[in-house]
Design a protein around this motif. Structure first.
Motif, mmCIF file in Angstrom:
data_model
loop_
_atom_site.group_PDB
_atom_site.id
_atom_site.type_symbol
_atom_site.label_atom_id
_atom_site.label_comp_id
_atom_site.label_asym_id
_atom_site.label_seq_id
_atom_site.Cartn_x
_atom_site.Cartn_y
_atom_site.Cartn_z
ATOM 1 N N TRP A 144 -9.997 -1.856 -0.331
ATOM 2 C CA TRP A 144 -8.922 -2.356 -1.181
ATOM 3 C C TRP A 144 -8.480 -4.028 -1.085
ATOM 4 N N THR A 145 -7.845 -3.564 -0.095
ATOM 5 C CA THR A 145 -7.423 -4.650 0.363
ATOM 6 C C THR A 145 -7.896 -6.267 0.361
ATOM 7 N N GLN A 199 1.140 -0.784 0.159
ATOM 8 C CA GLN A 199 0.142 -0.263 -0.222
ATOM 9 C C GLN A 199 0.741 1.093 -0.501
#
Length: 217
Positions: free
Chosen positions: A138-139, A53
């Motif tokens: 997102w993860t 990230q």
């Protein structure tokens, strides 16, 4: 065990997407059916995603390599037993260590079961993942793409996807995240396939740009 859609399913989805969005059509024309990114449904995979990230691929890979070298097998137990400063010395930020620790604790206590996530319907799987502190949307979507092979998982606000779509679509300005997410609604139920088309095209372009010029050019 990793999971990915069959090539037949991917091809059918790509052809539908190509007719839905000219940018995706150009990507498909250039690269064909994209390779599906896969990963083991494990704590290590989640950790690798978190390590990447807001970092370049090269920097994140270096940091995660140090983490693997320090921990050996990356498991919830080995992470929780590790010295905080040793993890910092690997290059992990304090927030990322906190996120990894939170996820590890959730897996040890059973609050998070990756086997259960992989077997669940997509919305239920999303809900279980994001209920854990340290796993954002997102993860969660990347896990669902790579580990589950969910064809409609979609990493909202992924800069690479937005940039690829801008270039392929011939737009002067890259869409904002909210507008891009709204635009991607037309790609359901194959938003994950669209993501792989865009990533595949972008990587092909980068590889072409990085290739040495022919002698005499």
């Amino acid at each position: 065990m990793t999971s990915a859609p069959t090539r037949r399913k991917l091809k059918a989805a790509c052809e539908r997407l190509a007719g839905t969005d000219p940018a995706l059509g150009r990507a498909y024309e250039t690269i064909g059916v994209p390779d599906w990114r896969t990963g083991e449904p494990s704590f290590a995979m989640l950790g690798r995603v978190i390590a990447h990230q807001q970092l370049s691929t090269k920097a994140a890979a270096t940091i995660w390599g140090r983490v693997e070298g320090h921990l050996g097998e990356v498991t919830p137990e080995s992470l929780l037993a590790a010295d905080f400063e040793a993890l910092r010395a690997c290059g992990l930020s304090r927030p990322k260590i906190a996120h990894l620790s939170s996820i590890a604790e959730a897996m040890v206590t059973g609050e998070l079961s990756l086997a259960r996530v992989c077997a669940a319907e997509l919305d239920s799987a999303r809900a279980e993942l994001v209920s854990v502190r340290g796993i954002g949307p997102w993860t969660a979507e990347l896990f669902l793409l790579y580990a589950v092979g969910a064809m409609d998982a979609f990493p909202v606000a992924d800069v690479g996807l937005m940039e690829a779509h801008k270039q392929l679509g011939g737009y002067e300005i890259r869409m904002e995240s909210k507008a891009f997410t709204a635009h991607a609604e037309a790609w359901r139920p194959h938003r994950g396939v669209a993501a792989h088309l865009l990533w595949g095209w972008l990587n092909a372009e980068r590889a072409r740009d990085a290739a040495p010029a022919p002698k005499g050019a």
